[in-house]
Design a protein around this motif. Structure first.
Motif, PDB file in Angstrom:
ATOM      1  N   HIS A 187       0.885  -1.170   0.000  1.00  0.00           N
ATOM      2  CA  HIS A 187       0.000   0.000   0.000  1.00  0.00           C
ATOM      3  C   HIS A 187       0.918   1.214   0.000  1.00  0.00           C
ATOM      4  CE1 HIS A 187      -3.190   2.712   1.827  1.00  0.00           C
ATOM      5  NE2 HIS A 187      -2.084   3.303   2.230  1.00  0.00           N
ATOM      6  N   THR A 188       0.765   2.084  -1.012  1.00  0.00           N
ATOM      7  CA  THR A 188       1.682   3.225  -1.119  1.00  0.00           C
ATOM      8  C   THR A 188       1.019   4.582  -0.960  1.00  0.00           C
ATOM      9  OG1 THR A 188       1.318   3.364  -3.497  1.00  0.00           O
ATOM     10  CG2 THR A 188       3.200   2.023  -2.750  1.00  0.00           C
ATOM     11  N   SER A 189      -0.295   4.675  -1.039  1.00  0.00           N
ATOM     12  CA  SER A 189      -0.965   5.979  -1.149  1.00  0.00           C
ATOM     13  C   SER A 189      -0.434   6.754  -2.349  1.00  0.00           C
ATOM     14  CB  SER A 189      -0.784   6.821   0.112  1.00  0.00           C
ATOM     15  OG  SER A 189      -1.212   6.118   1.238  1.00  0.00           O
ATOM     16  N   GLY A 190       0.125   6.056  -3.313  1.00  0.00           N
ATOM     17  CA  GLY A 190       0.628   6.693  -4.528  1.00  0.00           C
ATOM     18  C   GLY A 190       2.059   7.194  -4.423  1.00  0.00           C
ATOM     19  N   SER A 191       2.640   7.136  -3.233  1.00  0.00           N
ATOM     20  CA  SER A 191       4.013   7.630  -3.079  1.00  0.00           C
ATOM     21  C   SER A 191       4.883   6.545  -2.463  1.00  0.00           C
ATOM     22  CB  SER A 191       4.035   8.873  -2.189  1.00  0.00           C
ATOM     23  OG  SER A 191       3.549   8.544  -0.908  1.00  0.00           O
ATOM     24  N   SER A 192       6.192   6.716  -2.552  1.00  0.00           N
ATOM     25  CA  SER A 192       7.182   5.832  -1.920  1.00  0.00           C
ATOM     26  C   SER A 192       7.224   4.429  -2.500  1.00  0.00           C
ATOM     27  CB  SER A 192       6.964   5.727  -0.386  1.00  0.00           C
ATOM     28  OG  SER A 192       7.011   7.001   0.206  1.00  0.00           O
ATOM     29  N   GLY A 193       6.659   4.225  -3.681  1.00  0.00           N
ATOM     30  CA  GLY A 193       6.674   2.888  -4.266  1.00  0.00           C
ATOM     31  C   GLY A 193       8.087   2.402  -4.561  1.00  0.00           C
ATOM     32  N   VAL A 194       8.889   3.272  -5.164  1.00  0.00           N
ATOM     33  CA  VAL A 194      10.268   2.895  -5.487  1.00  0.00           C
ATOM     34  C   VAL A 194      11.038   2.623  -4.193  1.00  0.00           C
ATOM     35  CG1 VAL A 194      12.435   3.693  -6.495  1.00  0.00           C
ATOM     36  CG2 VAL A 194      10.260   4.173  -7.662  1.00  0.00           C
ATOM     37  N   GLU A 195      10.822   3.492  -3.195  1.00  0.00           N
ATOM     38  CA  GLU A 195      11.539   3.349  -1.921  1.00  0.00           C
ATOM     39  C   GLU A 195      11.140   2.042  -1.216  1.00  0.00           C
ATOM     40  OE1 GLU A 195       9.929   5.986  -3.003  1.00  0.00           O
ATOM     41  OE2 GLU A 195      11.453   7.558  -3.162  1.00  0.00           O
ATOM     42  N   GLN A 196       9.850   1.703  -1.244  1.00  0.00           N
ATOM     43  CA  GLN A 196       9.414   0.419  -0.662  1.00  0.00           C
ATOM     44  C   GLN A 196      10.140  -0.741  -1.333  1.00  0.00           C
ATOM     45  OE1 GLN A 196       5.234   0.078  -1.377  1.00  0.00           O
ATOM     46  NE2 GLN A 196       4.645   1.188   0.474  1.00  0.00           N
ATOM     47  N   LEU A 197      10.145  -0.690  -2.661  1.00  0.00           N
ATOM     48  CA  LEU A 197      10.759  -1.786  -3.411  1.00  0.00           C
ATOM     49  C   LEU A 197      12.250  -1.884  -3.095  1.00  0.00           C
ATOM     50  CD1 LEU A 197      10.323  -4.013  -5.477  1.00  0.00           C
ATOM     51  CD2 LEU A 197      10.622  -2.312  -7.299  1.00  0.00           C
ATOM     52  N   GLU A 198      12.902  -0.732  -2.948  1.00  0.00           N
ATOM     53  CA  GLU A 198      14.341  -0.765  -2.655  1.00  0.00           C
ATOM     54  C   GLU A 198      14.614  -1.424  -1.298  1.00  0.00           C
ATOM     55  OE1 GLU A 198      15.282   3.347  -3.291  1.00  0.00           O
ATOM     56  OE2 GLU A 198      15.823   3.010  -5.407  1.00  0.00           O
ATOM     57  N   VAL A 199      13.756  -1.179  -0.307  1.00  0.00           N
ATOM     58  CA  VAL A 199      13.929  -1.836   1.001  1.00  0.00           C
ATOM     59  C   VAL A 199      13.804  -3.349   0.836  1.00  0.00           C
ATOM     60  CG1 VAL A 199      12.956  -2.139   3.318  1.00  0.00           C
ATOM     61  CG2 VAL A 199      13.106   0.161   2.319  1.00  0.00           C
ATOM     62  N   LEU A 200      12.790  -3.768   0.082  1.00  0.00           N
ATOM     63  CA  LEU A 200      12.556  -5.211  -0.110  1.00  0.00           C
ATOM     64  C   LEU A 200      13.704  -5.854  -0.890  1.00  0.00           C
ATOM     65  CD1 LEU A 200       8.734  -5.069  -0.953  1.00  0.00           C
ATOM     66  CD2 LEU A 200       9.777  -5.741   1.223  1.00  0.00           C
ATOM     67  N   LEU A 201      14.187  -5.152  -1.904  1.00  0.00           N
ATOM     68  CA  LEU A 201      15.283  -5.711  -2.710  1.00  0.00           C
ATOM     69  C   LEU A 201      16.565  -5.814  -1.890  1.00  0.00           C
ATOM     70  CD1 LEU A 201      14.748  -3.943  -6.178  1.00  0.00           C
ATOM     71  CD2 LEU A 201      13.978  -6.202  -5.432  1.00  0.00           C
ATOM     72  N   ARG A 202      16.816  -4.796  -1.067  1.00  0.00           N
ATOM     73  CA  ARG A 202      18.013  -4.845  -0.201  1.00  0.00           C
ATOM     74  C   ARG A 202      17.972  -6.057   0.724  1.00  0.00           C
ATOM     75  NH1 ARG A 202      17.766   0.818   0.295  1.00  0.00           N
ATOM     76  NH2 ARG A 202      16.606   0.702   2.248  1.00  0.00           N
ATOM     77  N   ALA A 203      16.749  -6.438   1.120  1.00  0.00           N
ATOM     78  CA  ALA A 203      16.595  -7.592   2.021  1.00  0.00           C
ATOM     79  C   ALA A 203      16.619  -8.914   1.259  1.00  0.00           C
ATOM     80  CB  ALA A 203      15.289  -7.453   2.804  1.00  0.00           C
TER      81      ALA A 203
END
Ligand SMILES: [Zn+2]
Length: 331
Positions: A187-203
């Motif tokens: 759930h992004t509310s339209g923002s932070s999508g790239v940042e969310q994905l980067e956290v998941l990819l780093r993990a």
């Protein structure tokens, strides 16, 4: 006569890992069929169950959900993902009752909502590893004593950007994803999508197991969609029928543009609907959300006007969820 080599048999069994937890049991991923990847039956603000004046009529909600799902099933729907986080009025036993009555498979979620609207103190103060083990346990062992296993991980971040507790939950969900193989919807509310994905990819999460959701909540630039797609994740245009956020014609234009760019296989369509919704102001808002039929009916027509044919829509609604739910290594 010698037996046919296993790899040449046309009816090779689905790998045992490629099954999906639904509220009525596990099904082979090939049995998902037409799937809505982000819906809700119940959705209520964290804590609403503590306010007796706002008692949700659960029986009525279930009856209306069954009615909507039967109509969606007549249009081909076989599976609905209920992406309700733990604290936002998640009701797995009621979802099972709805699934059985409607004849539609429902996948329920584990995971937590935004820090601004959810994440009760009990979970807020858990260490990353405790959260990871809790989420993974709800997938492998089941949710409490219900006998129902979660089949998807739900994570969410606040509109202003990812706050520390949300990053902890994202990292915990990534650990649970790696341990169990189930996909993550965000759930992004339209923002932070790239940042969310980067956290998941780093993990260490495979981007092919992630839907970055609600990118159609506002006029997200096409460049953001393409950036997420090029990182290998799915993009969720999962507020179809919600003209209050964005007109469906704008959504359809985005879908057409992404299909032209060659990303048909990474688009997810859904409505983020809810039959019973207790909103931010604690008012019970029922009947305002689109019916579960909207993507399968009205939006299909809108997409056709933008040159996205029915065959493409069928693949988006069937092949993409199947691929999303197929664990890494079992494709
Ligand atoms: Zn949602």
């Amino acid at each position: 006569m010698s037996a046919e080599p296993a790899e040449r048999q046309s009816t090779a069994p689905v790998p045992t890992s490629a099954v999906v937890n639904t509220v009525t049991g596990t099904v082979p991923v090939t049995e998902l069929g037409t799937t809505l990847v982000h819906e809700h039956v119940f959705f209520g603000m964290d804590g609403v169950h503590l306010d007796a004046r706002r008692a949700v009529d659960e029986a009525d909600t279930c009856a209306r959900a069954v009615d909507q799902l039967r109509r969606a099933a007549a249009l081909g729907l076989r599976t609905m993902v209920d992406a309700t986080p733990i604290e936002m009025y998640r009701r797995p036993l009621l979802l099972r009752r709805v699934a059985e009555a409607a004849g539609v498979q429902i996948v329920c979620a584990t995971g937590l909502y935004t820090a601004s609207h959810g994440v009760p103190g009990y979970f807020r103060h858990m260490a990353t590893e405790q959260l990871r083990d809790h989420f993974a346990g709800e997938i492998t062992d089941g949710i409490g004593h219900t006998g129902i296993r979660a089949g998807v991980l739900k994570v969410a971040t606040s509109p202003g950007g990812i706050v520390p507790v949300e990053e902890k939950i994202l990292t915990a969900a990534a650990g649970a994803q790696l341990a169990t193989g189930v996909p993550i919807v965000t759930h992004t509310s339209g923002s932070s999508g790239v940042e969310q994905l980067e956290v998941l990819l780093r993990a260490g999460v495979d981007p092919g197991r992630v839907v970055v959701g609600h990118l159609d909540h506002r006029r997200t630039p096409i460049a953001t969609f393409l950036r997420i797609l090029r990182l290998g994740a799915y993009v969720g245009l999962d507020r179809v029928g919600r003209d209050v956020f964005l007109p469906d014609s704008f959504r359809a234009g985005l879908v057409a543009a992404m299909v032209r760019e060659g990303f048909e296989s990474r688009i997810c369509l859904s409505m983020d609907s809810a039959v019973s919704y207790v909103g931010e102001d604690n008012s019970l808002v029922d009947g305002a959300a689109p019916a579960y039929t909207e993507v399968l009916d009205g939006f299909r027509s809108t997409l056709a006007q933008f040159g996205v044919g029915g065959d493409v829509v069928d693949r988006i609604l069937t092949d993409n969820p199947r691929r999303l739910f197929t664990p890494t290594g079992a494709e």
